[in-house]
Design a protein around this motif. Structure first.
Motif, PDB file in Angstrom:
ATOM      1  N   LEU A 231       0.490  -0.810  -0.021  1.00 36.89           N
ATOM      2  CA  LEU A 231       0.403   0.246  -0.198  1.00 36.89           C
ATOM      3  C   LEU A 231       0.613   1.408  -0.373  1.00 36.89           C
ATOM      4  O   LEU A 231       1.251   1.229   0.917  1.00 36.89           O
ATOM      5  CB  LEU A 231      -1.304   0.024   1.090  1.00 36.89           C
ATOM      6  N   PRO A 232       0.882   1.777  -0.926  1.00 37.60           N
ATOM      7  CA  PRO A 232       1.748   2.981  -1.006  1.00 37.60           C
ATOM      8  C   PRO A 232       1.261   4.268   0.023  1.00 37.60           C
ATOM      9  O   PRO A 232       3.219   4.576  -0.011  1.00 37.60           O
ATOM     10  CB  PRO A 232       1.718   3.948  -2.458  1.00 37.60           C
ATOM     11  N   LEU A 233       0.186   4.635   0.588  1.00 34.75           N
ATOM     12  CA  LEU A 233       0.325   5.404   1.162  1.00 34.75           C
ATOM     13  C   LEU A 233       0.433   5.314   2.490  1.00 34.75           C
ATOM     14  O   LEU A 233       2.119   5.891   3.418  1.00 34.75           O
ATOM     15  CB  LEU A 233      -1.314   6.170   1.514  1.00 34.75           C
ATOM     16  N   ALA A 234       1.018   3.529   3.046  1.00 36.57           N
ATOM     17  CA  ALA A 234       1.675   3.426   4.467  1.00 36.57           C
ATOM     18  C   ALA A 234       3.032   3.247   3.759  1.00 36.57           C
ATOM     19  O   ALA A 234       3.097   4.021   4.988  1.00 36.57           O
ATOM     20  CB  ALA A 234       0.804   1.942   4.589  1.00 36.57           C
ATOM     21  N   ILE A 235       3.131   3.164   3.167  1.00 33.69           N
ATOM     22  CA  ILE A 235       5.024   3.188   2.325  1.00 33.69           C
ATOM     23  C   ILE A 235       5.084   4.219   3.035  1.00 33.69           C
ATOM     24  O   ILE A 235       6.485   4.694   3.633  1.00 33.69           O
ATOM     25  CB  ILE A 235       4.984   2.252   1.065  1.00 33.69           C
ATOM     26  N   LYS A 236       5.048   5.407   2.081  1.00 34.19           N
ATOM     27  CA  LYS A 236       5.013   6.958   2.104  1.00 34.19           C
ATOM     28  C   LYS A 236       4.935   7.357   3.217  1.00 34.19           C
ATOM     29  O   LYS A 236       6.168   8.251   4.027  1.00 34.19           O
ATOM     30  CB  LYS A 236       4.288   7.054   1.114  1.00 34.19           C
ATOM     31  N   SER A 237       4.230   7.290   4.152  1.00 37.12           N
ATOM     32  CA  SER A 237       4.309   8.040   5.308  1.00 37.12           C
ATOM     33  C   SER A 237       5.090   7.396   6.243  1.00 37.12           C
ATOM     34  O   SER A 237       5.744   8.197   7.561  1.00 37.12           O
ATOM     35  CB  SER A 237       2.804   7.292   5.430  1.00 37.12           C
ATOM     36  N   LEU A 238       5.207   5.897   6.618  1.00 34.01           N
ATOM     37  CA  LEU A 238       6.402   5.420   7.630  1.00 34.01           C
ATOM     38  C   LEU A 238       7.669   5.785   6.329  1.00 34.01           C
ATOM     39  O   LEU A 238       8.477   5.927   7.518  1.00 34.01           O
ATOM     40  CB  LEU A 238       5.962   4.080   7.430  1.00 34.01           C
ATOM     41  N   GLY A 239       7.514   5.817   5.175  1.00 36.00           N
ATOM     42  CA  GLY A 239       9.340   6.569   4.993  1.00 36.00           C
ATOM     43  C   GLY A 239       9.248   7.869   5.434  1.00 36.00           C
ATOM     44  O   GLY A 239      10.956   7.926   5.958  1.00 36.00           O
ATOM     45  N   GLY A 240       8.334   8.447   4.861  1.00 38.40           N
ATOM     46  CA  GLY A 240       8.886  10.170   5.823  1.00 38.40           C
ATOM     47  C   GLY A 240       8.871   9.946   7.048  1.00 38.40           C
ATOM     48  O   GLY A 240       9.657  11.192   7.675  1.00 38.40           O
ATOM     49  N   PHE A 241       8.630   8.795   8.052  1.00 44.77           N
ATOM     50  CA  PHE A 241       8.264   9.040   9.678  1.00 44.77           C
ATOM     51  C   PHE A 241       9.420   8.560   9.728  1.00 44.77           C
ATOM     52  O   PHE A 241      10.221   9.379  11.139  1.00 44.77           O
ATOM     53  CB  PHE A 241       7.551   8.291   9.874  1.00 44.77           C
ATOM     54  N   LEU A 242      10.248   8.069   9.117  1.00 43.01           N
ATOM     55  CA  LEU A 242      11.543   7.410   9.350  1.00 43.01           C
ATOM     56  C   LEU A 242      13.367   7.568   8.659  1.00 43.01           C
ATOM     57  O   LEU A 242      13.813   7.569   9.573  1.00 43.01           O
ATOM     58  CB  LEU A 242      11.765   5.908   9.115  1.00 43.01           C
TER      59      LEU A 242
END
Length: 332
Positions: A231-242
């Motif tokens: 899921l790209p939204l999940a991937i992008k959100s966590l990538g931005g967080f980390l």
């Protein structure tokens, strides 16, 4: 006001700014991962004649939240071939509140490039009908939830004056909306591939990391990406967080969190829960208060000032107002 403060658990604090998301727009990111094949399929549909014989064709993009429906629609909307083929284009973020007048206003403003000052729905729909008469248009109606047939039919009525070959893309999570609005077969989005998922995560998570940090964190990062289920939204959100967290312990705490056990069909993705859980406590309270407002709801600034959460108790700077309006749009 003091009682309201206590109920919400708000306390004076400093040093934080509210981060707000915005309703979807037609602007697309420079790099879109893993959607080239779907884009080409949709572009071919947009440029072809509707074999069903309908004047206006409606193409649904359907899939669960966070799978990339809006991004794919943006990708297609900005394709050079699409821009050249259609005389008129418009993008509208619909969301849960299906207001025929508001949606028609947004379409009219997109087409005329002017603020809509028409206050009558009948007059607005008549003007829209004349503006579209004989023109081949392409509209995106993003994030539709409404299943009221009469409301949808009222919105679509003036659009029928468009030229043969006009197309509308609707994005939705709901199969009922797909069956009600679609005149062509729905395009059902699948999760991203493992490689595309990693490329998207890598772009956001490692933009501030050096070679040594990447080597330490890559293995954990790949395991985190695997839990995002493409899921790209999940991937992008966590990538931005980390991206601002370069310690192995910080990444491992995300990987081992119990929130991953939330069911996949939950309305809130586990990865977004994680983003919320790691917010400072002051921002959690502000976020919780903002979530009381419906998505895309426009409220007067006095509503925020009255409750005192924004400036008095959290000591935060108020968001910038939109032009000369005294309204702010809630986007949570």
């Amino acid at each position: 006001m003091e009682k309201r403060k206590d109920v919400l658990g708000l306390e004076a604090s400093a040093g934080y700014k509210v981060s707000q998301t915005i309703p979807s727009t037609s602007l697309v990111e420079k790099s879109v991962y893993g959607r080239d094949e779907e884009k080409e399929t949709l572009v071919k549909l947009l440029l072809s004649d509707d074999e069903s014989g309908n004047e206006i064709s409606v193409i649904p993009i359907v899939g669960m939240g966070g799978i990339g429906k809006t991004t794919l629609a943006q990708f297609v909307y900005n394709d050079v071939r699409v821009k050249q083929h259609f005389h008129l284009r418009a993008w509208v973020c619909v969301s849960k509140e299906f207001d025929v007048f508001r949606i028609s206003q947004h379409i009219y403003e997109s087409l005329t490039k002017k603020a809509c000052k028409i206050n009558s729905l009948d007059l607005l729909l008549s003007e829209l009908l004349e503006t579209l008469r004989g023109e081949r248009f392409f509209f995106v109606l993003d994030d539709i939830w409404n299943k009221n047939y009469n409301q949808v039919e009222s919105l679509m009525r003036p659009l029928e004056s468009g030229a043969h070959g006009s197309k509308i893309i609707v994005t939705t999570r709901d199969e009922d909306v797909t069956r009600m609005m679609g005149s062509l077969e729905a395009h059902r989005l699948k999760p991203m591939s493992e490689q595309d998922s990693w490329s998207l995560f890598e772009k956001h998570a490692f933009k501030n990391a050096g070679v040594s940090a990447r080597s330490r964190l890559e293995n954990i990062g790949r395991q985190i990406v695997g839990k995002c289920n493409g899921l790209p939204l999940a991937i992008k959100s966590l990538g931005g967080f980390l991206c601002s967290k370069l310690l192995v312990e910080e990444w491992e705490s995300i990987l081992k969190s119990d929130l991953w056990e939330l069911p996949l069909e939950s309305d809130i993705l586990p990865s977004l829960w994680l983003s919320y859980m790691y917010l400072p406590s002051q921002l959690k309270r502000c976020f919780a208060y903002c979530s009381l407002f419906p998505k895309n709801y426009e409220f007067k600034t006095s509503e925020l000032v009255y409750c005192g959460w924004l400036k008095i108790y959290c000591n935060l700077k108020p968001p910038k107002l939109q032009k000369k309006s005294d309204k702010i749009t809630s986007m949570i």
